[in-house]
Design an enzyme around this catalytic site. Structure first.
Site, PDB file in Angstrom:
ATOM      1  N   ASP A 239      -8.636 -83.019  -5.396  1.00  0.00           N
ATOM      2  CA  ASP A 239      -8.769 -82.775  -3.960  1.00  0.00           C
ATOM      3  C   ASP A 239      -9.682 -81.584  -3.662  1.00  0.00           C
ATOM      4  O   ASP A 239     -10.408 -81.585  -2.668  1.00  0.00           O
ATOM      5  CB  ASP A 239      -7.364 -82.516  -3.379  1.00  0.00           C
ATOM      6  CG  ASP A 239      -7.376 -82.359  -1.857  1.00  0.00           C
ATOM      7  OD1 ASP A 239      -7.984 -83.207  -1.183  1.00  0.00           O
ATOM      8  OD2 ASP A 239      -6.777 -81.384  -1.350  1.00  0.00           O
ATOM      9  N   HIS A 244     -15.133 -79.069  -3.626  1.00  0.00           N
ATOM     10  CA  HIS A 244     -15.411 -77.776  -2.996  1.00  0.00           C
ATOM     11  C   HIS A 244     -15.635 -76.647  -4.012  1.00  0.00           C
ATOM     12  O   HIS A 244     -16.601 -75.884  -3.901  1.00  0.00           O
ATOM     13  CB  HIS A 244     -14.271 -77.374  -2.062  1.00  0.00           C
ATOM     14  CG  HIS A 244     -13.894 -78.443  -1.070  1.00  0.00           C
ATOM     15  ND1 HIS A 244     -14.816 -79.277  -0.485  1.00  0.00           N
ATOM     16  CD2 HIS A 244     -12.691 -78.803  -0.553  1.00  0.00           C
ATOM     17  CE1 HIS A 244     -14.191 -80.101   0.348  1.00  0.00           C
ATOM     18  NE2 HIS A 244     -12.907 -79.848   0.321  1.00  0.00           N
TER      19      HIS A 244
HETATM   20  C1  BG6 Z   1      -9.973 -80.808   2.215  1.00  0.00           C
HETATM   21  C2  BG6 Z   1      -8.768 -81.086   1.362  1.00  0.00           C
HETATM   22  O1  BG6 Z   1     -11.128 -81.351   1.629  1.00  0.00           O
HETATM   23  O2  BG6 Z   1     -10.139 -79.400   2.378  1.00  0.00           O
HETATM   24  C3  BG6 Z   1      -7.531 -80.442   1.970  1.00  0.00           C
HETATM   25  O3  BG6 Z   1      -8.573 -82.489   1.268  1.00  0.00           O
HETATM   26  C4  BG6 Z   1      -7.763 -78.971   2.224  1.00  0.00           C
HETATM   27  O4  BG6 Z   1      -6.399 -80.624   1.127  1.00  0.00           O
HETATM   28  C5  BG6 Z   1      -9.046 -78.763   3.012  1.00  0.00           C
HETATM   29  O5  BG6 Z   1      -6.643 -78.473   2.952  1.00  0.00           O
HETATM   30  C6  BG6 Z   1      -9.365 -77.284   3.146  1.00  0.00           C
HETATM   31  O6  BG6 Z   1     -10.445 -77.140   4.019  1.00  0.00           O
HETATM   32  P1  BG6 Z   1     -10.607 -75.819   4.899  1.00  0.00           P
HETATM   33  O7  BG6 Z   1     -11.933 -75.969   5.559  1.00  0.00           O
HETATM   34  O8  BG6 Z   1      -9.454 -75.801   5.863  1.00  0.00           O
HETATM   35  O9  BG6 Z   1     -10.530 -74.670   3.955  1.00  0.00           O
END
Ligand code: BG6
Length: 507
Positions: A239, A244
Site C-alpha cells: 500500500d 510512495h
Molecule cells: C494512500 C494509501 O495511497 O496513501 C493510504 O492507500 C494512505 O493507506 C494514504 O493512508 C496516505 O496519503 P496522505 O496523502 O494522506 O499521506
C-alpha cells in the site's frame, strides 16, 4: 508549441470517495485559480441512478467541506454548470454504446474532442472499462488527444501488474497512460529535486563520502478505518512502500537528470530502482521489520487471524558509485502517535578536536507533511567563557510563509494530465521494478508466517524499531522532534486567500 488544454474529463467512479474528497475539490481550486481552460467540461460516471442536479448538490457539500477556506457558492455554480452526471454499469457493453451516443451529441454541440479518462474506481474495473472504451468505439478519436489516468493500486504483485498493463496498453500507448502516485506531486517532494540540484552546497555533499544514512518516514495517526476489506489483502508494504516510499527514495537518490522533461527524470528513477539491492540470500530479519497495531484484527472486514502488516521498516542499499554503503531506512505505519512525513539526511560526524566538542551530526530535515519546510542542524559554539557546543537549527518554514496553503497534489496532477506532462506519473518500467523488489520480500514468506510485532495504538511503533538503525547516530531523527511549527499565529484566511495565486472574483 502552445499546449492544447481544452478537454472533456470523464471520471469513472463519479460517486466515489476519491471524486468527492479529492478530484472535485481539486478541480474547484484549479477553476478559481483560473487554470482550467474555458472549454473544460466534466462528465461524471457512476453506477447509481441520479440526476445531474442531485449529483451536483452532493458535490457542492463535498467541495464546501474540503475547501472550506475558499468556498464560494457563486464560483461553485460556475464550475457546476460544466458538470454532467451519467449512469453506467462499468462492465455492461450496452451502457458504453449509450455513452458513445452521449459523447457524439456533445461533440456536435461543440464540446472539446480532447478526452481525459480518469479511472477512480476499484481496480477490478480498470481492465473492463478500458476494454469497453475500445470495443464501443469511444476510444477512437482521430480529432483530439485521449489520455488515461489510472489510480493505484496498479496490481498486487509483478504478475498482476503486468497483466493489467498488458490489457491497458492494448488500448492506450504508454505515453498516454498517467499512473498516479499522489506523493510525487506533494509540494515538498517536488521541492527535493530543486533543493538538491539548485543548491551547490547540497548536491556536492549528496553522496557516500559525506552522508551517513538517510531516513524516509511516512507515518499515519489513523488506523485502517473503513478500508479494512481492501487493506487486509494489501498491507503496508504494497500500500505504501511499493509506491510512495520507493518514489521518495528514487527522488532523493537519483542522479541529476539531464533535463526536467518527463522521460529524463523517469530514466534516472529507473536507474535507482535497478541499483537497489534485493534481499535474495540475505537474512531478512536484519533488514525488514513488520508490525501490526493492537486491535487491528478487530477492525471491520479484517480477518481475526490476519497476518497483514500495518507497519514496515526496511533497510535498503543502493549499489551504485554514489550510494555504496549508505543505508536508507524507510518506515511507514498506521495508528501511530502522530502523522508526519519527512526525509532526514544524516551527514557524517566530524570531530577533529576531541569528544568535548562533539555535538550532533549535521542533519537536514525535509518536512513533507503536515508541516512543509526544511530544517538544517548546525553545530556552533555557545557564547561564554567556557568552550561549549550547541546545536542550532536553521528553519525554512514553508507552511508559515505560504500560510499552510500549498495546492493539494491532485491539483498539480490533474493540471499536468491536461497539459500532457507525465513527469510526476509512474512509467511502466518504474512500476515493474518496484513490484519486483516487493515480490522479492513477500516471496520469502510463501507458505510461512512473517514475524509480526504488535504495537500499541498511538505509540512510536514496535520495540525493535529502536535498535533498527545501526549506523551513525543510531536513532530515528523524526522521533527526536518534539515540536512542530505552530499554525496558531497564522491569520484566518477567509478573504485573504493565498499569497501566490490569482483568484477568480465572484461576479
Ligand atoms: C494512500 C494509501 O495511497 O496513501 C493510504 O492507500 C494512505 O493507506 C494514504 O493512508 C496516505 O496519503 P496522505 O496523502 O494522506 O499521506
Amino acid at each position: 508549441m502552445e499546449k492544447d488544454l481544452s478537454n472533456t474529463m470523464i471520471i469513472f467512479g463519479g460517486t466515489g470517495d476519491l471524486t468527492h474528497r479529492k478530484l472535485i475539490p481539486a478541480l474547484y481550486q484549479l477553476y478559481i485559480k483560473c487554470y482550467l481552460p474555458d472549454d473544460f467540461s466534466l462528465l461524471c460516471i457512476g453506477r447509481r441512478h441520479k440526476t445531474t442536479e442531485e449529483y451536483v448538490a452532493e458535490l457542492r457539500e463535498s467541495v464546501k467541506k474540503y475547501t472550506s477556506r475558499t468556498f464560494k457558492d457563486e464560483l461553485f455554480d460556475e464550475l457546476a454548470a460544466k458538470i454532467r452526471y451519467f449512469t453506467l454499469n462499468f462492465d455492461a457493453p450496452e451502457d458504453y454504446e449509450m455513452l458513445r451516443v452521449e459523447i457524439t451529441a456533445r461533440e456536435e454541440k461543440g464540446f472539446s474532442r480532447n478526452y481525459l479518462f480518469y479511472l477512480a474506481v476499484s481496480p477490478e474495473y480498470f481492465s473492463p472499462i478500458v476494454e469497453n472504451l475500445k470495443a464501443s468505439g469511444i476510444r477512437d478519436n482521430p480529432s483530439g488527444w485521449e489520455r488515461l489516468v489510472i489510480e493505484k493500486p496498479f496490481g498486487k504483485d509483478l504478475e498482476s501488474a503486468t497483466a493489467l498493463n498488458d490489457n491497458i496498453t492494448k488500448v492506450f500507448e504508454e505515453k498516454d497512460i498517467y499512473r498516479i502516485d499522489h506523493y510525487v506531486a506533494k509540494e515538498m517532494i517536488q521541492n527535493i529535486t530543486m533543493l538538491r540540484f539548485q543548491n551547490t552546497i547540497f548536491e556536492s555533499l549528496w553522496n557516500n563520502k559525506y552522508i551517513d544514512n538517510i531516513q524516509i518516514n511516512v507515518l499515519e495517526k489513523e488506523g485502517v478505518g473503513t478500508r479494512g476489506g481492501y487493506y487486509d489483502h494489501t498491507g503496508a508494504l504494497r500500500d505504501m512502500v511499493q509506491n510512495h516510499l520507493l518514489q521518495l527514495l528514487a527522488i532523493t537518490a537519483m542522479e541529476p537528470p539531464i533535463s526536467l522533461e518527463a522521460d529524463d527524470v523517469r530514466n534516472e528513477k529507473v536507474r535507482v530502482f535497478e541499483a537497489v539491492r534485493d534481499y535474495g540470500g540475505m537474512d531478512l530479519t536484519d533488514n525488514v521489520i513488520f508490525g501490526q497495531y493492537e486491535g487491528y484484527r478487530d477492525e471491520d472486514k479484517v480477518a481475526k487471524d490476519s497476518q497483514t502488516e500495518t507497519l514496515v521498516a526496511a533497510k535498503i542499499f543502493i549499489d551504485n558509485e554514489r550510494w555504496r554503503g549508505v543505508p536508507f531506512y524507510l518506515v511507514t505505519g498506521k495508528a501511530l502517535k502522530k502523522k508526519t512525513a519527512q526525509v532526514t539526511v544524516e551527514f557524517k560526524r566530524m570531530n577533529p578536536y576531541g569528544d568535548d566538542f562533539i555535538k550532533e551530526p549535521n542533519i537536514l530535515e525535509i518536512k513533507i507533511q503536515p508541516d512543509e519546510g526544511i530544517t538544517f542542524h548546525l553545530n556552533v559554539k555557545k557564547p561564554g567563557v567556557i568552550d561549549e557546543m550547541v546545536t542550532a537549527e536553521m528553519d525554512y518554514c514553508q507552511s508559515c510563509m505560504y500560510l499552510y496553503d500549498s495546492p493539494d497534489s491532485y491539483e498539480k496532477l490533474l493540471l499536468d494530465a491536461m497539459i500532457g506532462d507525465s513527469t510526476r506519473f509512474t512509467r511502466w518500467d518504474e512500476l515493474s521494478l518496484t513490484w519486483k523488489f516487493i515480490d522479492s520480500i513477500l516471496g520469502r514468506f510463501n507458505g510461512t508466517k512473517k514475524h509480526l510485532e504488535t504495537y500499541a495504538v498511538s505509540s512510536d511503533g514496535p520495540e525493535s524499531l529502536n535498535s533498527f538503525i545501526d549506523s551513525g547516530s543510531k536513532k530515528w531523527w523524526y522521533l527526536n522532534r518534539d515540536y512542530q511549527w505552530s499554525p496558531s499565529f497564522i491569520s484566518p484566511l477567509d478573504e485573504h486567500i493565498s499569497t501566490g495565486f490569482n483568484i477568480r472574483q465572484v461576479p
